[in-house]
Design a protein around this motif. Structure first.
Motif, mmCIF file in Angstrom:
data_model
loop_
_atom_site.group_PDB
_atom_site.id
_atom_site.type_symbol
_atom_site.label_atom_id
_atom_site.label_comp_id
_atom_site.label_asym_id
_atom_site.label_seq_id
_atom_site.Cartn_x
_atom_site.Cartn_y
_atom_site.Cartn_z
ATOM 1 N N ALA A 87 0.844 -1.199 0.000
ATOM 2 C CA ALA A 87 0.000 0.000 0.000
ATOM 3 C C ALA A 87 0.880 1.249 0.000
ATOM 4 N N PRO A 88 0.699 2.163 -0.955
ATOM 5 C CA PRO A 88 1.562 3.349 -1.042
ATOM 6 C C PRO A 88 1.631 4.155 0.252
ATOM 7 N N ALA A 89 0.493 4.370 0.898
ATOM 8 C CA ALA A 89 0.490 5.159 2.123
ATOM 9 C C ALA A 89 1.270 4.470 3.237
ATOM 10 N N VAL A 90 1.125 3.160 3.312
ATOM 11 C CA VAL A 90 1.857 2.392 4.327
ATOM 12 C C VAL A 90 3.351 2.410 4.027
ATOM 13 N N ALA A 91 3.694 2.307 2.750
ATOM 14 C CA ALA A 91 5.102 2.339 2.353
ATOM 15 C C ALA A 91 5.727 3.683 2.717
ATOM 16 N N ARG A 92 5.017 4.782 2.435
ATOM 17 C CA ARG A 92 5.544 6.108 2.777
ATOM 18 C C ARG A 92 5.729 6.253 4.281
ATOM 19 N N ALA A 93 4.754 5.764 5.044
ATOM 20 C CA ALA A 93 4.850 5.844 6.502
ATOM 21 C C ALA A 93 6.052 5.049 7.015
ATOM 22 N N ARG A 94 6.293 3.910 6.384
ATOM 23 C CA ARG A 94 7.422 3.075 6.795
ATOM 24 C C ARG A 94 8.749 3.786 6.555
ATOM 25 N N ILE A 95 8.907 4.388 5.389
ATOM 26 C CA ILE A 95 10.154 5.089 5.075
ATOM 27 C C ILE A 95 10.325 6.299 5.986
ATOM 28 N N GLU A 96 9.260 7.035 6.240
ATOM 29 C CA GLU A 96 9.339 8.188 7.137
ATOM 30 C C GLU A 96 9.729 7.766 8.544
ATOM 31 N N HIS A 97 9.190 6.624 8.983
ATOM 32 C CA HIS A 97 9.539 6.114 10.310
ATOM 33 C C HIS A 97 11.032 5.801 10.387
ATOM 34 N N LEU A 98 11.567 5.164 9.346
ATOM 35 C CA LEU A 98 12.987 4.841 9.341
ATOM 36 C C LEU A 98 13.842 6.099 9.327
ATOM 37 N N THR A 127 22.729 11.453 7.612
ATOM 38 C CA THR A 127 23.805 11.038 6.713
ATOM 39 C C THR A 127 23.605 9.645 6.143
ATOM 40 N N VAL A 128 22.623 8.898 6.647
ATOM 41 C CA VAL A 128 22.383 7.528 6.203
ATOM 42 C C VAL A 128 21.200 7.486 5.247
ATOM 43 N N THR A 129 21.433 7.041 4.023
ATOM 44 C CA THR A 129 20.356 6.953 3.048
ATOM 45 C C THR A 129 19.621 5.625 3.187
ATOM 46 N N ILE A 130 18.432 5.571 2.590
ATOM 47 C CA ILE A 130 17.613 4.362 2.597
ATOM 48 C C ILE A 130 17.438 3.910 1.158
ATOM 49 N N GLY A 131 17.789 2.664 0.889
ATOM 50 C CA GLY A 131 17.645 2.123 -0.457
ATOM 51 C C GLY A 131 16.741 0.908 -0.458
ATOM 52 N N VAL A 132 15.960 0.756 -1.502
ATOM 53 C CA VAL A 132 15.056 -0.389 -1.626
ATOM 54 C C VAL A 132 15.744 -1.488 -2.432
ATOM 55 N N SER A 133 15.445 -2.731 -2.111
ATOM 56 C CA SER A 133 15.941 -3.852 -2.897
ATOM 57 C C SER A 133 14.761 -4.705 -3.337
ATOM 58 N N GLY A 134 15.050 -5.666 -4.187
ATOM 59 C CA GLY A 134 13.965 -6.442 -4.785
ATOM 60 C C GLY A 134 13.456 -5.662 -5.973
ATOM 61 N N ASP A 135 13.857 -6.058 -7.173
ATOM 62 C CA ASP A 135 13.538 -5.253 -8.354
ATOM 63 C C ASP A 135 12.041 -5.043 -8.545
ATOM 64 N N ALA A 136 11.234 -6.013 -8.143
ATOM 65 C CA ALA A 136 9.785 -5.865 -8.283
ATOM 66 C C ALA A 136 9.236 -4.792 -7.348
ATOM 67 N N ASP A 137 9.986 -4.446 -6.298
ATOM 68 C CA ASP A 137 9.551 -3.437 -5.334
ATOM 69 C C ASP A 137 10.160 -2.064 -5.595
ATOM 70 N N ALA A 138 10.942 -1.923 -6.657
ATOM 71 C CA ALA A 138 11.691 -0.690 -6.883
ATOM 72 C C ALA A 138 10.789 0.535 -6.985
ATOM 73 N N ALA A 139 9.790 0.481 -7.857
ATOM 74 C CA ALA A 139 8.916 1.642 -8.048
ATOM 75 C C ALA A 139 8.199 1.990 -6.753
ATOM 76 N N ARG A 140 7.717 0.974 -6.055
ATOM 77 C CA ARG A 140 7.009 1.199 -4.799
ATOM 78 C C ARG A 140 7.911 1.872 -3.768
ATOM 79 N N GLY A 141 9.137 1.375 -3.650
ATOM 80 C CA GLY A 141 10.060 1.943 -2.678
ATOM 81 C C GLY A 141 10.495 3.351 -3.034
ATOM 82 N N LEU A 142 10.825 3.581 -4.298
ATOM 83 C CA LEU A 142 11.255 4.911 -4.719
ATOM 84 C C LEU A 142 10.111 5.924 -4.605
ATOM 85 N N ASN A 143 8.911 5.508 -4.986
ATOM 86 C CA ASN A 143 7.754 6.403 -4.854
ATOM 87 C C ASN A 143 7.470 6.733 -3.393
#
Length: 211
Positions: free
Chosen positions: A134-145, A152-168
């Motif tokens: 869920a996009p809203a849940v994904a955004r909340a998760r990244i904001e929490h992290l 200084t620490v970036t967050i990167g997504v892995s799993g190519d099928a999840d790339a668009a979801r993570g970047l968005n």
């Protein structure tokens, strides 16, 4: 300790085998032929000693960074996992990416451990394993992290099928496999997400579903 076992060693120096030299050679070749493109070298190994040797080999080869997965024969505790990264970063001079891949390593990072690792020297990025559907849940998760980690620490997504979801959702990077095979498609997906064109990023992702 990274590998929690007790060894009864006879008098004299312990002379175990060094990490395979092929890894050092592969790192040198990659850097030599990268034509200025930064190279991140994976340094995961079963023994802390071999991890440290791989890290030194990567640095000597001119790698721009290293990527470390906490692999082990027995599943590690949080403290053992932290100890591994603590040992490695103590002598590291290049950025380190924390590689979170529970399916492969059988090690699950907790948010508390993310926060502890983020405070270690030279930890530059954490590669999270996927993103919520869920996009809203994904955004909340990244904001929490982001609240847990230093700026200084970036967050990167892995799993190519999840790339668009993570970047968005706001991830800074996509640690991609297919980017090496289809760089133009991967770049189009990334640029779409970075410029706020979430639907276009999802469309680029759908093009890759057969793969």
């Amino acid at each position: 300790m990274y590998f929690p076992v007790v060894l009864l060693i006879p008098k004299g120096e312990l002379r175990g085998p060094r990490a395979p030299p092929e890894r050092a050679r592969a790192a040198r070749i990659a850097v030599e032929h990268a034509d200025g493109v930064p190279v991140i070298v994976g340094i995961g190994a079963l023994r802390t000693r071999h991890v440290l040797e791989a890290a030194e080999d990567a640095q000597s080869a001119g790698a721009a960074g290293v990527l470390l997965a906490p692999v082990s024969y027995q599943p590690l505790t949080d403290d053992e996992g932290f100890g591994l990264f603590e040992d490695v970063t103590a002598s590291l001079s290049v950025p380190l990416v924390v590689y979170d891949n529970p399916r492969t390593t059988r090690f699950t990072f907790t948010d508390e451990l993310y926060a502890r690792l983020g405070r270690l020297p030279n930890v530059a990025s954490i590669k999270i394993s996927g993103a919520p559907a869920a996009p809203a849940v994904a955004r909340a998760r990244i904001e929490h992290l982001r609240h847990l980690l230093p700026a200084t620490v970036t967050i990167g997504v892995s799993g190519d099928a999840d790339a668009a979801r993570g970047l968005n959702a706001g991830c800074d990077a996509w640690y991609s496999v297919i980017g090496g095979l289809f760089p133009e498609v991967a770049l189009a997906l990334t640029r779409a997400a970075q410029t706020g064109r979430a639907e276009r990023a999802e469309q680029e992702s759908q093009r890759l579903q057969p793969l």
